[in-house]
Every structure is written in structure tokens, then in C-alpha cells.
Design an enzyme around this catalytic site. Structure first.
Site, short mmCIF file in Angstrom:
data_model
loop_
_atom_site.label_atom_id
_atom_site.label_comp_id
_atom_site.label_asym_id
_atom_site.label_seq_id
_atom_site.Cartn_x
_atom_site.Cartn_y
_atom_site.Cartn_z
CG HIS A 81 1.49 -1.55 -15.43
ND1 HIS A 81 1.21 -2.82 -14.96
CD2 HIS A 81 2.49 -1.70 -16.33
CE1 HIS A 81 2.01 -3.70 -15.56
NE2 HIS A 81 2.79 -3.04 -16.40
N GLY A 122 0.77 -1.24 0.00
CA GLY A 122 0.00 0.00 0.00
C GLY A 122 0.80 1.29 0.00
CG ASN A 163 1.46 3.47 -5.80
OD1 ASN A 163 1.84 4.54 -6.29
ND2 ASN A 163 2.07 2.32 -6.04
C1 GRF Z 1 3.13 -0.89 -7.68
O1 GRF Z 1 4.38 -1.10 -8.30
C2 GRF Z 1 2.07 -0.67 -8.71
O2 GRF Z 1 2.52 0.01 -9.85
C3 GRF Z 1 1.66 -2.07 -9.07
O3 GRF Z 1 1.71 -2.78 -7.85
C4 GRF Z 1 2.63 -2.14 -6.98
C5 GRF Z 1 1.89 -1.82 -5.72
O4 GRF Z 1 2.73 -1.31 -4.72
N1 GRF Z 1 0.37 -2.11 -9.68
P1 GRF Z 1 2.12 -0.70 -3.41
O5 GRF Z 1 1.23 -1.77 -2.77
O6 GRF Z 1 1.32 0.52 -3.78
O7 GRF Z 1 3.28 -0.37 -2.53
#
Ligand code: GRF
Length: 214
Positions: A115, A18, A20
Site C-alpha cells: 500500500h 504490474g 510491483n
Molecule cells: C501500487 O502503488 C501499490 O502500492 C498499490 O497499487 C499500485 C500498483 O502498481 N496497491 P503496480 O500495478 O504494481 O505498478
């Protein structure tokens, strides 16, 4: 067609750490993104992102896909939870599930995904490893609208990230992740500002690029 006004209640779907999600929480707390997160839903129990949400005072629930016999049933359950909280925009943030018709139809052009590559290069799993193995000199991050095509929807924001000699999937992923944390709040802000439209497979923004800072 120009986008209708979107309500600023976000639903964030996660499966893991999490970061992001955290970037969205921080952008909202810092006044850089005018929105609020109504709910965080994980398909995996114990996802660390759930604790990040709770620490920020956000409702966080687990909805395990294992409890549903079909993907459509699971998607319908997601829709129910999101609509119950009046969510206007759904942000996939490391949500490791294919999104199907019930969710896409309930939130047309209202689901975003991030992504870790410059799409259409390297869709699917392990995008950073794919980039290193392919030998590209530049990779990056893409935030796009979600359609039925995996990682194939209209592109909202992209940021390039160099691939260095000696990079492996982990070092490249870390460099891309820094850029992800800037790109996702920026893309959400663009969507919420409105004035954009989708033409064929293109996302046409009122103004782009916007400021590089988020
Ligand atoms: C990120 O690299 C995102 O681009 C991909 O999955 C990963 C998630 O990371 N879809 P986080 O859980 O947000 O740390």
C-alpha cells in the site's frame, strides 16, 4: 505462534500495470528472492501486468470478477486456481478488489498486500493524493498481512518517503513507487524466511530491520 514453513510458490494477484509484480520477478531472477511465481491472476482482462508475467515465462490468467454474482463466489474461484497450483503465499500487487473471508481463510497469514502510504495513515484509494492533500511531510510504503480489515493487517515492512514542496499526487506516487519496488521483495523474503509470529495486531519478525538492500 511461530510461523510454519511456507512453500515458496507465489501467486500474484493484479489488476493493472504490474510494476510491483515486475519487482518480484526481477528479485527472483536476480537471486535476491528465493521463490518462484506459480501464477499471476488479474481480475481485469488486458492488464499490462499479464504480459510482464508471460514475458518472464510465468502462467498468467484473467479471472474476471464480473463472471461471479457474489464476492465470496469470486474469492472461492481464486482459491481454486491458487490451490490447483499449490501456491503457498499470495501477493496482492495492485489488486483492486476487497479480499473476503473465503480467500483469507484459505490462506491465513499467507496473503500480503502493498500500500502506498505509511499505514494506518491514508488507507483505501488514492493514498498518495490523500497524503498530498493532508499536507504530510513524510509518506511512504507499507507491506502488510491481509486481514478482513481494509489495509489494516499486521505490518511487515515500512519505508518512509519525503513529500516535497510542489509535489502532486503523481510526483509523490512515482517517488513512493521506487521504494515499493524495494520493499515488496524484502517483505516477501522475510515471510518466506520464517521465524516470525503475529502478536495481536503486530508482526514480530525474527530480526528487523533487515539489510536495506534487496
Ligand atoms: C501500487 O502503488 C501499490 O502500492 C498499490 O497499487 C499500485 C500498483 O502498481 N496497491 P503496480 O500495478 O504494481 O505498478
Amino acid at each position: 505462534m511461530t510461523s510454519d514453513p511456507i512453500n515458496r510458490l507465489l501467486g500474484v494477484l493484479i489488476s493493472g500495470r504490474g510494476t510491483n509484480l515486475q519487482a518480484l520477478i526481477d528479485a527472483i531472477a536476480g537471486g535476491r528472492l528465493h521463490a518462484s511465481i506459480a501464477v499471476v491472476i488479474s481480475n481485469r482482462e488486458g492488464a499490462p501486468g499479464l504480459e510482464r508475467a508471460r514475458a518472464a515465462g510465468i502462467e498468467a490468467i484473467t479471472l474476471s470478477h464480473r463472471a461471479y454474482s457474489t464476492r465470496d463466489d469470486y474469492d472461492r474461484a481464486l482459491v481454486k486456481e491458487l490451490q490447483a497450483r499449490d501456491v503457498g503465499l499470495v501477493c496482492l500487487a495492485g489488486f483492486m478488489r476487497l479480499v473476503g473471508a473465503p480467500l483469507i481463510e484459505a490462506f491465513p497469514n499467507r496473503i500480503l498486500n502493498i500500500h502506498p502510504s505509511l499505514l494506518p495513515a491514508f488507507p483505501g484509494l488514492d493514498a498518495q493524493k490523500q497524503a498530498v492533500e493532508h499536507g504530510v511531510r513524510v509518506s511512504g510504503v507499507t507491506v502488510h498481512l491481509v486481514t478482513a480489515e481494509l489495509d489494516g493487517g499486521p505490518i511487515i515492512v515500512q519505508r518512509a518517503v519525503p513529500v516535497m514542496t510542489g509535489d502532486n499526487a503523481e510526483t509523490l506516487a512515482a517517488r513512493i513507487l521506487d521504494e515499493e519496488h524495494r520493499a515488496y521483495p524484502e517483505a516477501v523474503r522475510m515471510i518466506l524466511e520464517g521465524g516470525w509470529r503475529v502478536e495481536g495486531r503486530r508482526f514480530v519478525a525474527a530480526r528487523y530491520p533487515t539489510s536495506a538492500s534487496t
